[in-house]
Motif scaffolding. Structure first.
Motif, PDB file in Angstrom:
ATOM      1  N   ARG A  71       0.858  -1.184   0.000  1.00  0.00           N
ATOM      2  CA  ARG A  71       0.000   0.000   0.000  1.00  0.00           C
ATOM      3  C   ARG A  71       0.890   1.228   0.000  1.00  0.00           C
ATOM      4  O   ARG A  71       2.008   1.205   0.501  1.00  0.00           O
ATOM      5  CB  ARG A  71      -0.889   0.037   1.245  1.00  0.00           C
ATOM      6  N   HIS A  72       0.324   2.302  -0.552  1.00  0.00           N
ATOM      7  CA  HIS A  72       1.032   3.585  -0.572  1.00  0.00           C
ATOM      8  C   HIS A  72       0.080   4.636  -0.041  1.00  0.00           C
ATOM      9  O   HIS A  72      -1.050   4.750  -0.531  1.00  0.00           O
ATOM     10  CB  HIS A  72       1.472   3.909  -1.999  1.00  0.00           C
ATOM     11  N   ILE A  73       0.524   5.355   0.950  1.00  0.00           N
ATOM     12  CA  ILE A  73      -0.268   6.421   1.562  1.00  0.00           C
ATOM     13  C   ILE A  73       0.335   7.764   1.154  1.00  0.00           C
ATOM     14  O   ILE A  73       1.544   7.966   1.298  1.00  0.00           O
ATOM     15  CB  ILE A  73      -0.259   6.311   3.094  1.00  0.00           C
ATOM     16  N   PHE A  74      -0.526   8.641   0.675  1.00  0.00           N
ATOM     17  CA  PHE A  74      -0.128  10.015   0.370  1.00  0.00           C
ATOM     18  C   PHE A  74      -0.848  10.914   1.364  1.00  0.00           C
ATOM     19  O   PHE A  74      -2.068  10.800   1.533  1.00  0.00           O
ATOM     20  CB  PHE A  74      -0.539  10.408  -1.050  1.00  0.00           C
ATOM     21  N   MET A  75      -0.109  11.790   2.019  1.00  0.00           N
ATOM     22  CA  MET A  75      -0.740  12.700   2.973  1.00  0.00           C
ATOM     23  C   MET A  75      -0.318  14.126   2.686  1.00  0.00           C
ATOM     24  O   MET A  75       0.867  14.440   2.592  1.00  0.00           O
ATOM     25  CB  MET A  75      -0.366  12.355   4.406  1.00  0.00           C
ATOM     26  N   CYS A  76      -1.314  14.987   2.570  1.00  0.00           N
ATOM     27  CA  CYS A  76      -1.064  16.414   2.390  1.00  0.00           C
ATOM     28  C   CYS A  76      -0.571  16.990   3.713  1.00  0.00           C
ATOM     29  O   CYS A  76      -1.185  16.767   4.756  1.00  0.00           O
ATOM     30  CB  CYS A  76      -2.348  17.108   1.957  1.00  0.00           C
ATOM     31  N   VAL A  77       0.525  17.713   3.663  1.00  0.00           N
ATOM     32  CA  VAL A  77       1.037  18.367   4.867  1.00  0.00           C
ATOM     33  C   VAL A  77       0.909  19.888   4.774  1.00  0.00           C
ATOM     34  O   VAL A  77       1.587  20.625   5.473  1.00  0.00           O
ATOM     35  CB  VAL A  77       2.497  17.948   5.180  1.00  0.00           C
ATOM     36  N   GLY A  78       0.012  20.346   3.905  1.00  0.00           N
ATOM     37  CA  GLY A  78      -0.301  21.766   3.854  1.00  0.00           C
ATOM     38  C   GLY A  78       0.453  22.491   2.754  1.00  0.00           C
ATOM     39  O   GLY A  78       1.056  21.879   1.898  1.00  0.00           O
ATOM     40  N   PRO A  79       0.335  23.779   2.814  1.00  0.00           N
ATOM     41  CA  PRO A  79      -0.065  24.578   3.958  1.00  0.00           C
ATOM     42  C   PRO A  79      -1.556  24.935   4.014  1.00  0.00           C
ATOM     43  O   PRO A  79      -2.052  25.359   5.045  1.00  0.00           O
ATOM     44  CB  PRO A  79       0.755  25.853   3.797  1.00  0.00           C
ATOM     45  N   ARG A  80      -2.301  24.750   2.927  1.00  0.00           N
ATOM     46  CA  ARG A  80      -3.668  25.272   2.903  1.00  0.00           C
ATOM     47  C   ARG A  80      -4.654  24.457   3.720  1.00  0.00           C
ATOM     48  O   ARG A  80      -5.645  24.975   4.199  1.00  0.00           O
ATOM     49  CB  ARG A  80      -4.167  25.376   1.457  1.00  0.00           C
ATOM     50  N   CYS A  81      -4.423  23.149   3.872  1.00  0.00           N
ATOM     51  CA  CYS A  81      -5.417  22.294   4.525  1.00  0.00           C
ATOM     52  C   CYS A  81      -5.394  22.425   6.046  1.00  0.00           C
ATOM     53  O   CYS A  81      -6.344  22.031   6.710  1.00  0.00           O
ATOM     54  CB  CYS A  81      -5.216  20.838   4.131  1.00  0.00           C
ATOM     55  N   GLU A  82      -4.319  22.947   6.596  1.00  0.00           N
ATOM     56  CA  GLU A  82      -4.199  23.044   8.043  1.00  0.00           C
ATOM     57  C   GLU A  82      -3.627  24.409   8.398  1.00  0.00           C
ATOM     58  O   GLU A  82      -2.469  24.679   8.104  1.00  0.00           O
ATOM     59  CB  GLU A  82      -3.289  21.920   8.556  1.00  0.00           C
ATOM     60  N   PRO A  83      -4.453  25.264   8.998  1.00  0.00           N
ATOM     61  CA  PRO A  83      -3.994  26.630   9.280  1.00  0.00           C
ATOM     62  C   PRO A  83      -2.848  26.708  10.289  1.00  0.00           C
ATOM     63  O   PRO A  83      -2.047  27.623  10.238  1.00  0.00           O
ATOM     64  CB  PRO A  83      -5.245  27.337   9.810  1.00  0.00           C
ATOM     65  N   GLN A  84      -2.742  25.737  11.201  1.00  0.00           N
ATOM     66  CA  GLN A  84      -1.677  25.762  12.193  1.00  0.00           C
ATOM     67  C   GLN A  84      -0.406  25.186  11.564  1.00  0.00           C
ATOM     68  O   GLN A  84      -0.329  23.990  11.271  1.00  0.00           O
ATOM     69  CB  GLN A  84      -2.079  24.944  13.419  1.00  0.00           C
ATOM     70  N   GLU A  85       0.583  26.028  11.336  1.00  0.00           N
ATOM     71  CA  GLU A  85       1.790  25.617  10.638  1.00  0.00           C
ATOM     72  C   GLU A  85       2.468  24.447  11.344  1.00  0.00           C
ATOM     73  O   GLU A  85       2.632  24.445  12.556  1.00  0.00           O
ATOM     74  CB  GLU A  85       2.772  26.783  10.533  1.00  0.00           C
ATOM     75  N   GLY A  86       2.828  23.439  10.571  1.00  0.00           N
ATOM     76  CA  GLY A  86       3.521  22.280  11.102  1.00  0.00           C
ATOM     77  C   GLY A  86       2.605  21.201  11.656  1.00  0.00           C
ATOM     78  O   GLY A  86       3.045  20.096  11.950  1.00  0.00           O
ATOM     79  N   ARG A  87       1.328  21.515  11.807  1.00  0.00           N
ATOM     80  CA  ARG A  87       0.389  20.552  12.406  1.00  0.00           C
ATOM     81  C   ARG A  87       0.220  19.310  11.534  1.00  0.00           C
ATOM     82  O   ARG A  87       0.273  18.192  12.024  1.00  0.00           O
ATOM     83  CB  ARG A  87      -0.965  21.236  12.617  1.00  0.00           C
ATOM     84  N   ALA A  88       0.017  19.487  10.236  1.00  0.00           N
ATOM     85  CA  ALA A  88      -0.173  18.345   9.347  1.00  0.00           C
ATOM     86  C   ALA A  88       1.108  17.505   9.280  1.00  0.00           C
ATOM     87  O   ALA A  88       1.044  16.275   9.237  1.00  0.00           O
ATOM     88  CB  ALA A  88      -0.602  18.805   7.957  1.00  0.00           C
ATOM     89  N   GLN A  89       2.269  18.136   9.297  1.00  0.00           N
ATOM     90  CA  GLN A  89       3.539  17.401   9.312  1.00  0.00           C
ATOM     91  C   GLN A  89       3.636  16.557  10.575  1.00  0.00           C
ATOM     92  O   GLN A  89       4.078  15.409  10.524  1.00  0.00           O
ATOM     93  CB  GLN A  89       4.718  18.367   9.211  1.00  0.00           C
ATOM     94  N   ALA A  90       3.195  17.085  11.702  1.00  0.00           N
ATOM     95  CA  ALA A  90       3.214  16.329  12.955  1.00  0.00           C
ATOM     96  C   ALA A  90       2.308  15.105  12.873  1.00  0.00           C
ATOM     97  O   ALA A  90       2.647  14.026  13.376  1.00  0.00           O
ATOM     98  CB  ALA A  90       2.803  17.225  14.122  1.00  0.00           C
ATOM     99  N   VAL A  91       1.157  15.249  12.227  1.00  0.00           N
ATOM    100  CA  VAL A  91       0.245  14.116  12.045  1.00  0.00           C
ATOM    101  C   VAL A  91       0.894  13.072  11.138  1.00  0.00           C
ATOM    102  O   VAL A  91       0.828  11.865  11.413  1.00  0.00           O
ATOM    103  CB  VAL A  91      -1.120  14.576  11.486  1.00  0.00           C
TER     104      VAL A  91
END
Length: 110
Positions: A6-26
């Motif tokens: 399986r291959h997972i692609f995850m958006c780390v922003g910046p538009r989807c998450e207003p708190q900078e770095g939050r999506a990267q942490a997830v």
């Protein structure tokens, strides 16, 4: 590159998450949860905007199934790993798109 099924692609922003770095942490948290299960052959790739944030981001796409998830925070990332990747059950309340089908729900209010 390790063998993966399986291959997972995850958006780390910046538009989807207003708190900078939050999506990267997830993204990093999801990696730790996956690594706790060496039987999983999953490759993860971080992306920038996948132009799907009219829904609620961050967004994760799981292939080859072609299932797209919205509202992925740490708790939801764990649900995706445990329910979908380990047990083969989509996390239905987070799915907003399926490959070959299109959007499965209307976007919620922002």
């Amino acid at each position: 590159m390790r063998t993966h099924h399986r291959h997972i692609f995850m958006c780390v922003g910046p538009r989807c998450e207003p708190q900078e770095g939050r999506a990267q942490a997830v993204f990093e948290h999801m990696g730790k949860v996956i690594d706790e299960h060496p039987e999983l052959a999953v490759k993860r790739t971080r992306t920038h905007c996948m132009v799907a944030c009219r829904f609620e981001g961050p967004v994760v796409a799981v292939y080859p199934e072609g299932v797209w998830y919205q509202r992925v925070n740490e708790a939801n990332a764990e649900r995706i790993v445990h329910e979908h990747l380990l047990n083969g059950r989509e996390v239905a309340d987070l799915v907003f798109h399926r490959l070959g089908v299109g959007d499965t729900c209307e976007p919620g209010p922002k």
